[in-house]
Every structure is written in structure tokens, then in C-alpha cells.
Design an enzyme around this catalytic site. Structure first.
Site, PDB file in Angstrom:
ATOM      1  N   CYS A  50       0.789  -1.241   0.000  1.00 29.25           N
ATOM      2  CA  CYS A  50       0.000   0.000   0.000  1.00 29.25           C
ATOM      3  C   CYS A  50       0.819   1.288   0.000  1.00 29.25           C
ATOM      4  O   CYS A  50       1.618   1.532   0.905  1.00 29.25           O
ATOM      5  CB  CYS A  50      -0.954   0.008   1.189  1.00 29.25           C
ATOM      6  SG  CYS A  50      -2.099   1.413   1.097  1.00 29.25           S
ATOM      7  N   CYS A  62     -17.805   4.657  -3.877  1.00 33.42           N
ATOM      8  CA  CYS A  62     -17.082   4.071  -2.747  1.00 33.42           C
ATOM      9  C   CYS A  62     -16.045   5.049  -2.205  1.00 33.42           C
ATOM     10  O   CYS A  62     -15.198   5.544  -2.945  1.00 33.42           O
ATOM     11  CB  CYS A  62     -16.413   2.776  -3.204  1.00 33.42           C
ATOM     12  SG  CYS A  62     -15.480   1.984  -1.877  1.00 33.42           S
ATOM     13  N   CYS A 114     -18.563  -6.378   0.880  1.00 36.93           N
ATOM     14  CA  CYS A 114     -17.651  -6.389  -0.257  1.00 36.93           C
ATOM     15  C   CYS A 114     -16.294  -6.828   0.253  1.00 36.93           C
ATOM     16  O   CYS A 114     -15.684  -6.135   1.070  1.00 36.93           O
ATOM     17  CB  CYS A 114     -17.567  -4.989  -0.866  1.00 36.93           C
ATOM     18  SG  CYS A 114     -16.320  -4.825  -2.174  1.00 36.93           S
TER      19      CYS A 114
HETATM   20  N1  SAM Z   1      -7.572   1.390   5.019  1.00 35.40           N
HETATM   21  C1  SAM Z   1      -8.667   0.578   4.686  1.00 35.40           C
HETATM   22  C2  SAM Z   1      -8.324  -0.889   4.635  1.00 35.40           C
HETATM   23  O1  SAM Z   1      -7.162  -1.249   4.474  1.00 35.40           O
HETATM   24  O2  SAM Z   1      -9.253  -1.689   4.725  1.00 35.40           O
HETATM   25  C3  SAM Z   1      -9.348   0.966   3.377  1.00 35.40           C
HETATM   26  C4  SAM Z   1      -8.527   1.407   2.191  1.00 35.40           C
HETATM   27  S1  SAM Z   1      -7.404   0.193   1.496  1.00 35.40           S
HETATM   28  C5  SAM Z   1      -6.463   1.188   0.398  1.00 35.40           C
HETATM   29  C6  SAM Z   1      -8.490  -0.791   0.459  1.00 35.40           C
HETATM   30  C7  SAM Z   1      -7.893  -1.916  -0.342  1.00 35.40           C
HETATM   31  O3  SAM Z   1      -7.158  -1.409  -1.450  1.00 35.40           O
HETATM   32  C8  SAM Z   1      -6.895  -2.834   0.321  1.00 35.40           C
HETATM   33  O4  SAM Z   1      -7.501  -3.790   1.140  1.00 35.40           O
HETATM   34  C9  SAM Z   1      -6.236  -3.491  -0.860  1.00 35.40           C
HETATM   35  O5  SAM Z   1      -6.917  -4.675  -1.202  1.00 35.40           O
HETATM   36  C10 SAM Z   1      -6.382  -2.461  -1.981  1.00 35.40           C
HETATM   37  N2  SAM Z   1      -5.067  -1.957  -2.410  1.00 35.40           N
HETATM   38  C11 SAM Z   1      -4.300  -1.056  -1.775  1.00 35.40           C
HETATM   39  N3  SAM Z   1      -3.147  -0.841  -2.443  1.00 35.40           N
HETATM   40  C12 SAM Z   1      -3.185  -1.628  -3.534  1.00 35.40           C
HETATM   41  C13 SAM Z   1      -2.268  -1.866  -4.610  1.00 35.40           C
HETATM   42  N4  SAM Z   1      -1.092  -1.252  -4.675  1.00 35.40           N
HETATM   43  N5  SAM Z   1      -2.635  -2.730  -5.576  1.00 35.40           N
HETATM   44  C14 SAM Z   1      -3.830  -3.359  -5.508  1.00 35.40           C
HETATM   45  N6  SAM Z   1      -4.729  -3.179  -4.509  1.00 35.40           N
HETATM   46  C15 SAM Z   1      -4.406  -2.338  -3.537  1.00 35.40           C
HETATM   47  C1  DTB Z   2     -10.694  -2.870  -3.826  1.00 31.26           C
HETATM   48  O1  DTB Z   2     -10.670  -4.083  -3.639  1.00 31.26           O
HETATM   49  N1  DTB Z   2     -10.012  -2.227  -4.743  1.00 31.26           N
HETATM   50  C2  DTB Z   2     -10.221  -0.799  -4.640  1.00 31.26           C
HETATM   51  C3  DTB Z   2     -11.311  -0.707  -3.571  1.00 31.26           C
HETATM   52  N2  DTB Z   2     -11.413  -2.044  -3.111  1.00 31.26           N
HETATM   53  C4  DTB Z   2     -11.181   0.225  -2.444  1.00 31.26           C
HETATM   54  C5  DTB Z   2      -8.974  -0.088  -4.230  1.00 31.26           C
HETATM   55  C6  DTB Z   2      -7.811  -0.358  -5.094  1.00 31.26           C
HETATM   56  C7  DTB Z   2      -6.716   0.559  -4.650  1.00 31.26           C
HETATM   57  C8  DTB Z   2      -5.537   0.450  -5.527  1.00 31.26           C
HETATM   58  C9  DTB Z   2      -4.398   1.257  -5.033  1.00 31.26           C
HETATM   59  C10 DTB Z   2      -4.650   2.729  -5.026  1.00 31.26           C
HETATM   60  O2  DTB Z   2      -5.178   3.287  -5.992  1.00 31.26           O
HETATM   61  O3  DTB Z   2      -4.245   3.365  -4.040  1.00 31.26           O
HETATM   62 FE1  SF4 Z   3      -3.237   1.010   3.055  1.00 28.50          FE
HETATM   63 FE2  SF4 Z   3      -5.592   0.373   4.236  1.00 28.50          FE
HETATM   64 FE3  SF4 Z   3      -3.282  -0.917   4.864  1.00 28.50          FE
HETATM   65 FE4  SF4 Z   3      -3.662   1.615   5.598  1.00 28.50          FE
HETATM   66  S1  SF4 Z   3      -4.835  -0.155   6.267  1.00 28.50           S
HETATM   67  S2  SF4 Z   3      -1.790   0.753   4.752  1.00 28.50           S
HETATM   68  S3  SF4 Z   3      -4.751   2.419   3.817  1.00 28.50           S
HETATM   69  S4  SF4 Z   3      -4.366  -0.913   2.889  1.00 28.50           S
END
Ligand code: SAM
Ligand code: DTB
Ligand code: SF4
Length: 324
Positions: free
Chosen positions: A58, A95, A187
Site C-alpha cells: 500500500c 465508494c 464487499c
Molecule cells: N484502510 C482501509 C483498509 O485497508 O481496509 C481501506 C482502504 S485500502 C487502500 C483498500 C484496499 O485497497 C486494500 O484492502 C487493498 O486490497 C487495496 N489496495 C491497496 N493498495 C493496492 C495496490 N497497490 N494494488 C492493488 N490493490 C491495492
Molecule cells: C478494492 O478491492 N479495490 C479498490 C477498492 N477495493 C477500495 C482499491 C484499489 C486501490 C488500488 C491502489 C490505489 O489506488 O491506491
Molecule cells: Fe493502506 Fe488500508 Fe493498509 Fe492503511 S490499512 S496501509 S490504507 S491498505
């Protein structure tokens, strides 16, 4: 609807000859959904970066040096304006994502509750992804009109520790239970391309398909490797792996919306078409996901035209059609 899939059964489906797998995915897709329809969703990062968690994929984790523009929680009006635009552009689901470990009962949460109220009045499915939730917080979001909550398992229980150390798989499952108990649509899906094995992918699908009730929505993300994160050097996943995941998810969770989520910028139109054939029936539209790029709106319009796909209408299953 089966909730008693065994790992072996899922593994057999996942490893079946690819053309058989696609054919079966496509068949189940046609039994439960209109294959000419794809739901178009819009994502908005309402609070960006600075997250205390260590999710290795992330870009928003504070501990990695990435070039994400860190931003505090957006104002309610700004978010509602973006939601209106999303609706005008054909989205039926909006979303809102926050880079939080968990929801806290503070003024920021009050603001998110107002955002949820505002978007739900626009006749769009309103979804949030805000990290961990307690049962009371889930109730409060439900009362505000929240339709769905996204909370991904991301990978198998076995592989989880390689990707995230700041929370456990059980924490994730617990939030999903709180969401389900509040009668919010669930979801939950994951990411492939994080160095996991086929067994891990099967394990994650097994956990999802054996929840007391299947998630209504299963996002399948391909890792978007971001510079500065521990997974920046991961090789791109091949489309065949995406197709295997999508078709298997479609077969074992027939009613779910299977979302072809992150990673579309790396895919050709032909590759995306293969994913729709295998059973994907939703995408995120707009040139940005949360922080990373996504195909341009006009590219997606062209894709829909070429494939004669049409965007799914709002609240179709609830038989509450909305004027355009
Ligand atoms: N912070 C919250 C959490 O982690 O549940 C919500 C936002 S988080 C960015 C939502 C989802 O984005 C993560 O669970 C992950 O599956 C997806 N995600 C984050 N970074 C990603 C990446 N570089 N490539 C693909 N999916 C990503
Ligand atoms: C999911 O499974 N994919 C979306 C949504 N849920 C929130 C997020 C993808 C995030 C990809 C990395 C980014 O753009 O920061
Ligand atoms: Fe990224 Fe969500 Fe993990 Fe925070 S909790 S680092 S926003 S995927």
C-alpha cells in the site's frame, strides 16, 4: 448457494484446464446475471496517506516513502460534488476510501456519516472502506444509509503475516462479521501478484465462499506495484491468473458481483474482455482508483462499445429504477 465448499473442490476448479474454467465461469455468469451488463463504480479517496498500518502493497502506509499526496479528510461538500459527478458519468456505486487502520468515534467519523447520508440520497449504492469497524459503528453507518462496506481479506490466512503485521486475519473477519450483522452488503476480496502461491489464492477464495453468507461483492485486484512499497519489484500478474481467480470466484459465489478492480491500466482491451467472459461484471471507472492510475473514461466507453456491454442500472435488484 453453497457455503460448504472444500479447499479440494475449489482447488480442482481453479486448476481445471483454462478453457473449461472460462466456459464454466461464463455459464454460471449467464445463469445468475445478465452478461451484457457491467456495473460501473467510482472510487474516491476521502482521506489519503499517513496510515499507521504496514500493508506491504500500500502506497498510503506512512512508513513507506511513496509520492502519494497526503491529505486530511475531505469536506463533506467536496465529496458530495464528486459523487454527483460520478452519477452523471454513469456510476451506480460510489465508494469512499480512507487510509485509516480503524474508525474512531470522533468528528471525522461524524463527517463520514454525513457523506454517507448525502450520497445515499442520490440513489447510488454508497460504499465505504475505512478499516476496522466495531458493531456500533457499523450500525451507525447503516442508519446513515450505507449500502455496502469494503474490507478485503487480501490473501490467505497463511500468507497474511508476510504482507501485514499490524493486524490479524481474525481482525479482518471480525469486521466483516460486524458489517454483516448490521445488515450492510459485504464487499470483500483480495489482491493477486504479491508473491502468494496458488494455494494461497485458493485459501482466500475458500474463506470467502465459506462465510455464513457469501459477500455480495468480491473485488479481484492485481497488485499495482508502487515505488517505495516493499512490493515495488513484484512482477506483473498475467491475465491468465486474473481469469483463473475471476472464474473460480464466479463459480463458487454465483450471485456475487465479481469486480475487476485494480490493475486494469496494465491490461489490454482483449485481456479485460477475457475477464468479463470469465465472470467479472463490474469495474471502477475514472482515471484514478484511490491513489493509482486507472483507464481514462473515454477508453472505457470505447471498451463498452466494442464489446456491446452496457452499464448496469442503479438498484436494479431492488426494482427501484431511477431517472437518468
Ligand atoms: N484502510 C482501509 C483498509 O485497508 O481496509 C481501506 C482502504 S485500502 C487502500 C483498500 C484496499 O485497497 C486494500 O484492502 C487493498 O486490497 C487495496 N489496495 C491497496 N493498495 C493496492 C495496490 N497497490 N494494488 C492493488 N490493490 C491495492
Ligand atoms: C478494492 O478491492 N479495490 C479498490 C477498492 N477495493 C477500495 C482499491 C484499489 C486501490 C488500488 C491502489 C490505489 O489506488 O491506491
Ligand atoms: Fe493502506 Fe488500508 Fe493498509 Fe492503511 S490499512 S496501509 S490504507 S491498505
Amino acid at each position: 448457494m453453497r457455503n460448504d465448499w472444500t479447499r479440494e473442490e475449489i482447488s480442482k476448479i481453479y486448476h481445471s484446464p483454462l478453457m473449461d474454467l472460462i466456459y464454466r465461469g461464463a455459464t454460471v455468469h449467464r445463469e445468475y446475471h445478465d452478461p451484457s451488463e457491467v456495473q460501473v463504480c467510482t472510487l474516491l479517496s476521502i482521506k489519503t496517506g499517513g496510515c499507521p498500518e504496514d500493508c506491504a502493497y500500500c502506497p498510503q502506509a506512512a512508513r513507506y516513502q511513496t509520492d502519494v499526496d497526503v491529505h486530511r479528510l475531505l469536506d463533506v461538500d467536496e465529496v458530495l460534488e464528486k459523487a454527483r459527478n460520478a452519477k452523471i458519468n454513469g456510476s451506480t456505486r460510489f465508494c469512499m476510501g480512507a487510509a485509516w487502520r480503524e474508525v474512531r468515534d470522533n468528528r471525522d467519523f461524524d463527517k463520514v456519516v454525513d457523506m454517507v447520508k448525502g450520497v445515499s440520497q442520490m440513489d447510488m449504492e454508497v460504499c465505504c472502506t475505512l478499516g476496522m469497524l466495531t458493531d456500533q459503528q457499523a450500525e451507525r453507518l447503516k442508519e446513515a444509509g450505507l449500502y455496502a462496506y469494503n474490507h478485503n481479506l487480501d490473501t490467505s490466512e497463511e500468507h497474511y503475516g508476510e504482507i501485514i503485521s499490524t493486524r490479524t486475519y481474525d481482525d479482518r473477519l471480525n469486521t466483516l462479521e460486524n458489517v454483516r450483522n448490521a445488515d450492510i452488503s459485504v464487499c470483500s476480496g483480495g489482491i493477486i501478484g504479491m508473491g502468494e502461491s496458488d494455494e494461497d489464492r485458493i485459501g482466500m477464495l475458500h474463506t470467502l465462499a465459506t462465510l455464513p453468507k457469501h459477500p455480495e461483492s468480491v473485488p479481484v485486484n492485481a497488485l499495482v506495484p508502487v515505488e517505495g512499497t516493499p512490493l515495488e519489484e513484484q512482477p506483473r500478474v498475467s491475465v491468465w491468473e486474473m481469469v483463473r481467480m475471476i472464474a473460480t470466484a464466479r463459480i463458487i459465489m454465483p450471485k456475487a458481483m465479481v469486480r475487476l478492480s485494480a490493475g486494469r491500466v496494465m491490461m489490454s482491451q482483449e485481456e479485460q474482455a477475457m475477464c468479463f467472459l470469465a465472470g467479472a461484471n463490474s469495474i471502477f471507472a475514472g482515471d484514478k482508483l484511490l491513489t493509482t492510475p486507472n483507464p481514462e473514461v473515454n477508453e472505457d466507453e470505447q471498451l463498452f462499445q466494442t464489446l456491446n456491454l452496457k452499464p448496469r442500472q442503479s438498484y436494479k435488484d431492488q426494482k427501484q429504477p431511477i431517472e437518468a
